[in-house]
Write a protein that holds these residues in place. Structure first.
Motif, short mmCIF file in Angstrom:
data_model
loop_
_atom_site.label_atom_id
_atom_site.label_comp_id
_atom_site.label_asym_id
_atom_site.label_seq_id
_atom_site.Cartn_x
_atom_site.Cartn_y
_atom_site.Cartn_z
N ALA A 190 0.82 -1.22 0.00
CA ALA A 190 0.00 0.00 0.00
C ALA A 190 0.85 1.26 0.00
CB ALA A 190 -0.93 0.01 1.21
N ALA A 191 0.30 2.28 -0.66
CA ALA A 191 0.91 3.61 -0.65
C ALA A 191 0.17 4.46 0.39
CB ALA A 191 0.80 4.24 -2.03
N VAL A 192 0.67 5.65 0.62
CA VAL A 192 0.04 6.56 1.59
C VAL A 192 -1.40 6.84 1.20
CG1 VAL A 192 0.13 8.89 2.58
CG2 VAL A 192 2.25 7.59 2.25
N LEU A 193 -1.66 7.02 -0.10
CA LEU A 193 -3.03 7.28 -0.56
C LEU A 193 -3.96 6.11 -0.23
CD1 LEU A 193 -4.93 9.20 -2.05
CD2 LEU A 193 -4.27 8.07 -4.18
N ASP A 194 -3.46 4.88 -0.34
CA ASP A 194 -4.27 3.70 0.03
C ASP A 194 -4.62 3.73 1.51
OD1 ASP A 194 -4.10 2.65 -2.60
OD2 ASP A 194 -2.14 1.76 -2.13
N LEU A 195 -3.67 4.14 2.34
CA LEU A 195 -3.93 4.26 3.78
C LEU A 195 -4.99 5.32 4.04
CD1 LEU A 195 -3.31 3.55 6.73
CD2 LEU A 195 -1.43 5.20 6.64
N LYS A 196 -4.89 6.45 3.36
CA LYS A 196 -5.88 7.52 3.54
C LYS A 196 -7.27 7.05 3.13
CE LYS A 196 -2.84 11.55 3.04
NZ LYS A 196 -2.53 12.73 2.20
N LYS A 197 -7.37 6.34 2.03
CA LYS A 197 -8.67 5.83 1.58
C LYS A 197 -9.22 4.80 2.56
CE LYS A 197 -8.17 6.76 -3.33
NZ LYS A 197 -8.07 6.20 -4.68
N ALA A 198 -8.34 3.96 3.11
CA ALA A 198 -8.78 2.97 4.09
C ALA A 198 -9.28 3.65 5.36
CB ALA A 198 -7.63 2.00 4.40
N ILE A 199 -8.63 4.74 5.76
CA ILE A 199 -9.10 5.51 6.93
C ILE A 199 -10.49 6.07 6.65
CG2 ILE A 199 -8.71 7.62 8.29
CD1 ILE A 199 -5.67 7.06 7.94
N GLN A 200 -10.69 6.60 5.44
CA GLN A 200 -12.00 7.14 5.07
C GLN A 200 -13.07 6.05 5.14
OE1 GLN A 200 -9.94 9.94 1.74
NE2 GLN A 200 -11.99 9.30 1.26
N ARG A 201 -12.79 4.87 4.57
CA ARG A 201 -13.77 3.78 4.60
C ARG A 201 -14.06 3.35 6.03
NH1 ARG A 201 -10.64 1.98 0.25
NH2 ARG A 201 -9.59 0.47 1.58
N ARG A 221 4.06 7.42 -2.45
CA ARG A 221 5.15 6.67 -1.81
C ARG A 221 4.58 5.50 -1.00
NH1 ARG A 221 9.73 9.37 2.08
NH2 ARG A 221 10.95 7.46 2.37
N LYS A 222 5.24 4.37 -1.07
CA LYS A 222 4.80 3.16 -0.37
C LYS A 222 5.02 3.32 1.14
CE LYS A 222 4.12 0.74 -4.16
NZ LYS A 222 2.80 0.49 -4.63
N LEU A 223 4.14 2.70 1.91
CA LEU A 223 4.27 2.74 3.36
C LEU A 223 5.58 2.07 3.80
CD1 LEU A 223 0.62 1.86 4.44
CD2 LEU A 223 1.69 4.12 4.36
N LYS A 224 5.98 1.02 3.11
CA LYS A 224 7.23 0.33 3.46
C LYS A 224 8.44 1.24 3.26
CE LYS A 224 5.74 -4.32 3.19
NZ LYS A 224 6.17 -5.65 3.29
N ASP A 225 8.34 2.19 2.32
CA ASP A 225 9.45 3.13 2.10
C ASP A 225 9.64 4.05 3.31
OD1 ASP A 225 9.71 1.99 -0.38
OD2 ASP A 225 8.75 3.64 -1.48
N TYR A 226 8.56 4.27 4.04
CA TYR A 226 8.65 5.06 5.28
C TYR A 226 9.07 4.18 6.46
CZ TYR A 226 6.28 9.11 3.20
OH TYR A 226 5.94 10.20 2.43
N GLY A 227 9.15 2.86 6.24
CA GLY A 227 9.51 1.94 7.31
C GLY A 227 8.32 1.40 8.08
N ILE A 228 7.13 1.60 7.57
CA ILE A 228 5.90 1.16 8.26
C ILE A 228 5.69 -0.33 8.00
CG2 ILE A 228 3.40 1.44 8.43
CD1 ILE A 228 3.84 4.38 7.57
N ARG A 229 5.53 -1.07 9.08
CA ARG A 229 5.30 -2.52 9.02
C ARG A 229 3.99 -2.84 9.74
NH1 ARG A 229 8.57 -2.16 5.48
NH2 ARG A 229 10.78 -2.51 5.69
N ASN A 230 3.67 -4.12 9.79
CA ASN A 230 2.45 -4.57 10.45
C ASN A 230 2.42 -4.15 11.92
OD1 ASN A 230 -0.03 -5.91 10.62
ND2 ASN A 230 0.92 -7.83 11.24
#
Length: 179
Positions: free
Chosen positions: A108-119, A157-166
């Motif tokens: 997932a990218a940051v935009l995917d995270l934002k959309k998931a937060i919205q949902r 940018r991908k979440l993993k590029d920021y170092g975000i993991r499970n």
């Protein structure tokens, strides 16, 4: 020659009669099947009751027990993806202390995270009967996401590029006002 013509005509008539009989037979079978389906059809309210009972049994499964009673297909698919390691949970922390467990795919990218937060928020509001409409354009203009002190500003940018993991925590913060 006339006899041959007469025999061919008779043969043709027999074949046409057989084809018509087959058509009538197929049509009769289809009508009988439709009548059986109509007899088996439930009224809408009874169908909903049966469906909700089945859904309640599914949600009792240990894999899906964290899901709400009014679960959506998307939520079930997300839980299954989590179990198979195809998705991860990002814990989004709000200023009021609420933690939102947001499920996104591994890539997932940051935009995917934002959309998931919205949902997530829209489903939560529907279930609780809260605000009907939120201006997400305003929300993203006023707030940003932060992970380990770094703003998640690039939507591509991908979440993993920021170092975000499970199970990592991302903070939902208000942007500082301009002076």
């Amino acid at each position: 020659m006339d006899e041959e013509l007469q025999v061919d005509t008779q043969t043709k008539d027999v074949i046409e009669t057989d084809v018509k009989k087959e058509d009538v037979t197929e049509e009769t079978v289809k009508q009988e099947e439709q009548e059986e389906e109509d007899e088996e059809a439930l009224p809408h309210s009874e169908f909903l009751d049966v469906f909700e009972e089945g859904l309640a049994l599914i949600v009792q499964d240990p894999l899906l027990c964290d899901l709400p009673i009014q679960v959506t297909l998307e939520e079930v698919n997300s839980q299954v993806a989590l179990e198979y390691g195809q998705a991860m949970t990002v814990r989004v922390c709000k200023a009021d202390g609420e933690i939102m467990p947001i499920v996104v795919v591994q890539s997932a990218a940051v935009l995917d995270l934002k959309k998931a937060i919205q949902r997530y928020m829209e489903l939560k509001q529907q279930r609780e009967g809260g605000v009907k409409h939120v201006s997400w354009k305003y929300v993203w203009r006023t707030f940003h996401l932060v992970f380990n002190g770094e703003r998640l500003e690039d939507d591509r940018r991908k979440l993993k590029d920021y170092g975000i993991r499970n199970r990592d925590d991302v903070t939902f913060m208000k942007k500082p006002g301009k002076k």
